[in-house]
Design a protein around this motif. Sequence first.
Motif, short mmCIF file in Angstrom:
data_model
loop_
_atom_site.label_atom_id
_atom_site.label_comp_id
_atom_site.label_asym_id
_atom_site.label_seq_id
_atom_site.Cartn_x
_atom_site.Cartn_y
_atom_site.Cartn_z
N GLY A 1 -5.48 -9.24 -8.97
CA GLY A 1 -6.56 -7.35 -8.33
C GLY A 1 -7.54 -7.43 -8.95
O GLY A 1 -7.46 -7.70 -9.37
N ASP B 1 0.64 -1.11 0.13
CA ASP B 1 0.60 -0.47 0.02
C ASP B 1 1.06 1.27 -0.12
O ASP B 1 1.51 1.37 0.98
N ASN C 1 -2.91 1.04 -3.96
CA ASN C 1 -2.71 -0.62 -3.54
C ASN C 1 -1.27 -0.94 -4.37
O ASN C 1 -1.90 -0.83 -5.44
N GLU D 1 -8.15 -1.37 -6.44
CA GLU D 1 -8.71 -1.21 -4.71
C GLU D 1 -8.39 -2.90 -4.01
O GLU D 1 -8.61 -2.06 -2.92
N LYS D 2 -7.63 -3.65 -4.63
CA LYS D 2 -7.35 -4.91 -3.91
C LYS D 2 -6.52 -5.41 -4.48
O LYS D 2 -6.64 -5.50 -5.94
#
Length: 268
Positions: free
Chosen positions: A235, A194, A200, A218-219
């Motif tokens: 991701g 991060d 990210n 986003e992730k």
Amino acid sequence: MKLIFGVIAFLITSIHAYADNDLGMPDTLKQGGYYVGKINPKDKVTFHGKRVKVSEDGYFVIGLGWKYKSQANIRVDHMAGGHTMYHIPVKEHDYDVEEISGLPSKYVAPPKAVQERIAKDAADVRRVRTIDSDLQNFRDDMIWPVKGRISGRFGNHRILNGEPRSPHTGLDIAPGQGALIVAPLGGKVTLVSDQYLTGNTMVIDHGHGISSVYAHMEKAIAKEGQMVAKGDPIGTVGMSGRATGPHLHWGMNWYGERLNAGIALGIE
């Protein structure tokens, strides 16, 4: 007699000092591209005075910076003696200017309180970009990590909130929040982090110095240290870090050189 044969041998090797491109590379290269060549596995390759890694079956790769000069000079030293020089033309790229407004001021002119974090973030990415693994995934044909509108191109000069900044180092793709990102090439995930500016962020090693970067996610789905195959989910698209909307910033590297992923996909 030995002297005569020595002169003949010298002349034979000298004849091959400048050769047509038989490395398996295009006859003309592009600024920002990376190119795979093939030689006798026992020969040696030098590019800009530095030895280039060659696989056991003779494959190697070189990368060209965004403002690379007009000719790539590659030297191959032959196990049997002598060497060959390859001089391959490099086509210049015309870069545009991108103006981006609406960014929070803390991302355009970061406060001193976070500058130490930004420096550490950058050092972490530089560290994994130096990885010189024996992976061979760079030889594969690349696929899109995600499909969508191209919202930013490699090498374009950027003006952020009216302030000139360094050229853009990746390809921005905007398919919408939460869109699935897949690995365009197989490899090993070397960093999941991060970060202040890029949010990210993930880096994947594809071998011989070729790596790819995925930012503003986003992730992350893939984990640091994980091996991924081409097409595996890694991701989802987001707008973490310095971003005005959801998109994927996708970058490619050859060690310290920033590369243009669009060339490998045939859109540049």
